[in-house]
Enzyme design. Structure first.
Site, mmCIF file in Angstrom:
data_model
loop_
_atom_site.group_PDB
_atom_site.id
_atom_site.type_symbol
_atom_site.label_atom_id
_atom_site.label_comp_id
_atom_site.label_asym_id
_atom_site.label_seq_id
_atom_site.Cartn_x
_atom_site.Cartn_y
_atom_site.Cartn_z
ATOM 1 N N CYS A 338 -45.408 53.508 -6.507
ATOM 2 C CA CYS A 338 -45.734 53.312 -7.919
ATOM 3 C C CYS A 338 -46.536 54.495 -8.465
ATOM 4 O O CYS A 338 -46.009 55.597 -8.585
ATOM 5 C CB CYS A 338 -46.452 51.984 -8.127
ATOM 6 S SG CYS A 338 -46.364 51.400 -9.841
ATOM 7 N N HIS A 424 -43.535 47.676 -5.485
ATOM 8 C CA HIS A 424 -44.608 47.130 -4.655
ATOM 9 C C HIS A 424 -44.014 46.044 -3.747
ATOM 10 O O HIS A 424 -43.043 45.378 -4.108
ATOM 11 C CB HIS A 424 -45.700 46.482 -5.519
ATOM 12 C CG HIS A 424 -46.452 47.450 -6.367
ATOM 13 N ND1 HIS A 424 -47.295 48.394 -5.849
ATOM 14 C CD2 HIS A 424 -46.492 47.604 -7.724
ATOM 15 C CE1 HIS A 424 -47.836 49.098 -6.837
ATOM 16 N NE2 HIS A 424 -47.357 48.639 -7.982
#
Length: 505
Positions: A338, A424
């Site tokens: 991310c 994630h």
């Protein structure tokens, strides 16, 4: 059995989250329909729910303890710190502006209505709702705008159990003082105490607990022992201690360890992404904050960040940026997740000022052929179709150009020794994690590293939830807790005279 309970704590990280999870697991195994609830959470560790919103990871873990998928109702207000004095507000799963500590006070009246309505719906749907407080109810400077502790207890007519961490020392004073500083109406909500993380013979505590009852008129419902196996799904990044080993690494299945260095960014988000790596035998995962710690690392991970631009500046100022580049230039693998993935690219643009007021554009580390621009709307996603079987996306940054191969079917970047993804939780996918570790070990020259067959992250998490349920059932007075949940705090509890006089403002 029907009712509700609020678990408050003497401090942050006293054990509220794990006690709520343990109570939920215990009740669920008894056939009770139970749900978790945290009115207001402050954490950069979050997940995407089945109804498309965002909540604190601790409430997702507690939902799993109940056998439920996470919902936005379990955490209606989430504050995500992006700086020392500002946070993004997430209301019912959706980002709803930025606040300072002062300006947030002006929003609490409206949020209190959201919290009350959400909790009322959960109580109508489930037999029991176990609520988690935030920080400590002893923070009387915040009482007037409190949404999650005694303010919630008063508004929803909840009994309160206060948990304290004996490992920090002074727990009896913490428990006594927490009650003592409250006004009489709030004191009347405190039904008793739980002590967490005790090492040794509980009989040594008996005189102290007896005296605590004399002083407060309230029982201690039990003493939970220190449990080495409890380390997954930490509430927030406070648990990501620099230079600390993650988890309890088991010996390698082959002849070599794989050493993973995770950069402990100042505004690290979803730090728990790397916990799945730490479940693998022979994988030693460590958080690092200075360049020398990368010298003997096989793999470097740049995790997520709530403040990607400022954390990238910190990475450069600390010397870690140069160390990461040198690690990759030496042919050793780097993985970005991310925000960390975005840092590995060529350019990060924030024209709308999502992170930096007035907007900004900065150069990335240049290890991936990637350009990212921040959108005003946050992108939230869970897997579907050809996407990975485990994971979720939470980010403002949007890839506007990528010249590298995809890491997954149509997402992420694969530039050989440098990899990145917006997903994630992807490492929780057992098949993906094993294949990735074999590749990383080969790139790092760890020919003696072998994947241990049969490691299941989902099974590890389920085992920890079962352990929490076992601890509650074995070490707490569950009959007394059932009575409190069903009937509330006992009437006419004594007030501690040194408490603040009068009522809260």
């Amino acid at each position: 059995m029907t009712g509700a309970l609020l678990v408050a704590g003497t401090t942050s990280d006293a054990g509220k989250s794990v006690l709520v999870a343990g109570l939920c697991r215990w009740l669920t195994r008894r056939g009770v329909r139970v749900a978790p609830f945290k009115a207001q959470n402050m954490s950069n560790n979050s997940v995407v729910t089945v109804d498309g919103g965002e909540i604190g990871r601790a409430q997702a873990m507690q939902a799993q303890a109940c056998g439920l998928e996470p919902r936005v109702a379990f955490n209606p207000v989430l504050l995500k710190p992006g700086g020392d004095r500002t946070s993004q507000v997430v209301v019912l799963g959706r980002a709803d502006g930025q606040v300072s500590a002062r300006s947030y006070r002006d929003r609490t009246a409206g949020l209190r209505e959201v919290v009350a309505a959400t909790l009322a719906r959960l109580r109508a749907e489930f037999d029991v709702v176990v609520c988690e407080g935030a920080g400590s109810p002893a923070e009387i400077n915040l009482r007037a705008t409190d949404l999650a502790n005694m303010g919630l207890a008063q508004a929803a007519d909840l009994p309160v159990v206060v948990v304290g961490d004996i490992d920090r020392g002074g727990v009896l004073a913490h428990l006594f003082g927490t009650v003592a500083v409250l006004d009489p109406a709030d004191q009347a909500r405190i039904a008793g105490f739980v002590i967490n993380k005790f090492r040794g013979d509980p009989a040594l505590l008996t005189p102290g607990l007896a005296r605590l009852r004399e002083l407060t008129g309230r029982p201690t419902f039990g003493v939970l022992p220190w449990a080495e196996r409890l380390w997954l799904d930490a509430e927030d990044s406070l648990s990501a201690v620099a230079d600390g080993i993650v988890g309890r690494p088991a010996p390698p299945h082959g002849s070599a360890w794989l050493r993973v260095a995770v950069v402990r960014l100042p505004r690290i988000s979803n730090a728990t992404d790397v916990e799945a790596l730490a479940c693998e035998p022979g994988v030693a995962v460590r958080y690092v904050t200075e360049p020398s710690r990368l010298l003997d690392a096989d793999v470097v991970v740049l995790p997520g960040s709530k403040a990607t631009v400022s954390d990238l500046a910190w990475l450069r100022a600390s010397g870690l940026a140069d160390a990461v580049v040198a690690h990759a230039d030496a042919g050793r693998p780097v993985l970005g997740i991310c925000g960390g993935y975005q840092m590995l690219g060529r350019r990060i643009a924030d024209p709308l000022g999502v992170e930096v007021p007035g907007g900004s554009e900065v150069a990335g580390l240049g290890l991936l052929d990637l350009e990212v621009e921040f959108d005003a709307e946050k992108h939230l996603a869970r897997p579907s179709g050809a996407e990975p079987g485990t994971g979720y996306q939470i980010h403002h940054g949007r890839v506007v150009r990528s010249g590298d191969a995809f890491l997954l079917a149509d997402e992420g970047s694969d530039a050989g020794v440098v990899l990145g993804t917006h997903w994630h939780g992807l490492l929780e996918d057992d098949a993906f994690r094993r294949a990735l570790l074999e590749r990383l070990a080969a790139q790092a020259g760890r020919s003696g590293f072998r994947i241990a067959p049969g490691t299941s992250f989902a099974a590890e998490r389920a085992a920890q939830l079962d352990l929490l349920g076992d601890l509650v059932e074995t070490h707490l007075d569950t009959r007394a807790l059932e009575h409190v949940i069903s009937h509330g705090s006992p009437a006419e509890l004594p007030m501690i005279e040194c408490g603040l006089a009068g009522s809260h403002p």
